[in-house]
Motif scaffolding. Structure first.
Motif, short mmCIF file in Angstrom:
data_model
loop_
_atom_site.label_atom_id
_atom_site.label_comp_id
_atom_site.label_asym_id
_atom_site.label_seq_id
_atom_site.Cartn_x
_atom_site.Cartn_y
_atom_site.Cartn_z
N PRO A 85 24.29 40.46 61.30
CA PRO A 85 23.58 40.92 60.10
C PRO A 85 22.90 39.80 59.32
O PRO A 85 21.76 39.95 58.87
N PHE A 86 23.59 38.67 59.16
CA PHE A 86 23.00 37.59 58.37
C PHE A 86 21.81 36.93 59.07
O PHE A 86 21.00 36.25 58.42
N VAL A 87 21.68 37.15 60.37
CA VAL A 87 20.53 36.66 61.11
C VAL A 87 19.39 37.69 61.05
O VAL A 87 18.23 37.34 60.86
N ALA A 88 19.75 38.95 61.21
CA ALA A 88 18.75 40.02 61.19
C ALA A 88 18.12 40.20 59.81
O ALA A 88 16.94 40.56 59.70
N ASP A 89 18.90 39.96 58.76
CA ASP A 89 18.40 40.16 57.39
C ASP A 89 18.90 39.03 56.49
O ASP A 89 19.73 39.23 55.61
N PRO A 90 18.38 37.81 56.70
CA PRO A 90 18.89 36.65 55.95
C PRO A 90 18.68 36.73 54.45
O PRO A 90 19.44 36.14 53.68
N SER A 91 17.68 37.45 54.02
CA SER A 91 17.41 37.55 52.58
C SER A 91 18.22 38.66 51.91
O SER A 91 18.41 38.64 50.69
N GLY A 92 18.70 39.60 52.70
CA GLY A 92 19.41 40.74 52.13
C GLY A 92 20.91 40.70 52.30
O GLY A 92 21.64 41.42 51.61
N VAL A 93 21.39 39.85 53.21
CA VAL A 93 22.83 39.76 53.47
C VAL A 93 23.35 38.42 52.96
O VAL A 93 22.82 37.37 53.32
N HIS A 94 24.37 38.47 52.14
CA HIS A 94 24.97 37.25 51.60
C HIS A 94 25.96 36.69 52.62
O HIS A 94 26.88 37.39 53.05
N LEU A 95 25.77 35.44 52.99
CA LEU A 95 26.67 34.77 53.93
C LEU A 95 27.57 33.83 53.14
O LEU A 95 27.08 32.95 52.43
N PHE A 96 28.87 34.00 53.23
CA PHE A 96 29.81 33.27 52.39
C PHE A 96 30.35 32.00 53.03
O PHE A 96 30.99 31.20 52.37
N SER A 97 30.13 31.82 54.32
CA SER A 97 30.54 30.60 55.00
C SER A 97 29.70 30.43 56.26
O SER A 97 29.11 31.40 56.75
#
Length: 202
Positions: free
Chosen positions: A83-95
């Motif tokens: 998800p964080f690759v497919a939607d980097p601006s919309g998914v918050h990555l915490f680590s």
């Protein structure tokens, strides 16, 4: 549906710092926690009295291994982007996390396989293990590392792996392996105890 649930959990966690830190800690330590517990059971389960615990631990470990092995094959065929690759601006990555394939979830597969394997032999402890597996699995979604369907697939795969090793013909071989390894370990422990005892008398 996948994206809706993902964003709902991810956004909720983004606004809850008090939940984020402990959840991140649990998810990051989950592999070591599960593996360490199984190893500790195998090492501490000394003698016939604890043989059923050793069998449970070995069955849980083998179930996780089987589920993960099949999962790797599926992951290579599907190659789903996280998800964080497919939607980097919309998914918050915490680590930080590798941008490898996300389907199925390895963590969900292993945790559920272990939980179901324990549940089949030790009901109360199995419920505890499956509760922790649920927290870990949903936590992976909330952290933006997996889609809900990745976790669902891992749950199905982990359950199937545990049930496959619970089938009577295979279960008897798993128990034999646990008993054989346990017998070797018990022998080593007994020798070490006698050696220490002799050393103290000398």
């Amino acid at each position: 549906m996948d994206w809706t649930l993902l964003h709902a959990l991810n956004d909720f966690l983004y606004r809850r710092d008090s939940i984020e830190d402990p959840l991140l800690l649990v998810v990051n330590l989950s592999e070591a926690l599960f593996l360490g517990t199984l190893v500790l059971i195998c090492l501490a389960a000394h003698g016939e009295r604890w043989a059923s615990w050793r069998r449970t631990a070995v069955a849980a470990g083998l179930s996780a291994g089987l589920g993960l092995a099949v999962g790797q094959v599926i992951s290579g065929m599907v190659g789903r982007t996280r998800p964080f690759v497919a939607d980097p601006s919309g998914v918050h990555l915490f680590s930080n996390h590798a941008a490898d394939a996300s389907f199925p979830s390895d963590h969900a597969t292993a945790a559920v396989a272990i939980g179901v394997a324990i549940l089949l032999r030790k009901r109360a402890w199995g419920i505890v293990a499956l509760t922790l597996a649920l927290v870990i699995s949903m936590g992976r979604v909330a952290l933006g590392l997996h889609y809900p369907s990745d976790v669902f697939a891992g749950t199905i795969l982990g359950t199937a792996a545990a049930l496959a090793l619970w089938a009577p013909p295979i279960r008897s071989r798993v128990d034999w392996l646990a008993d054989f390894a346990g017998g070797v370990w018990d022998g080593l422990v007994d020798r070490a105890i006698r050696f220490v005892g002799l050393g103290r008398r000398a």
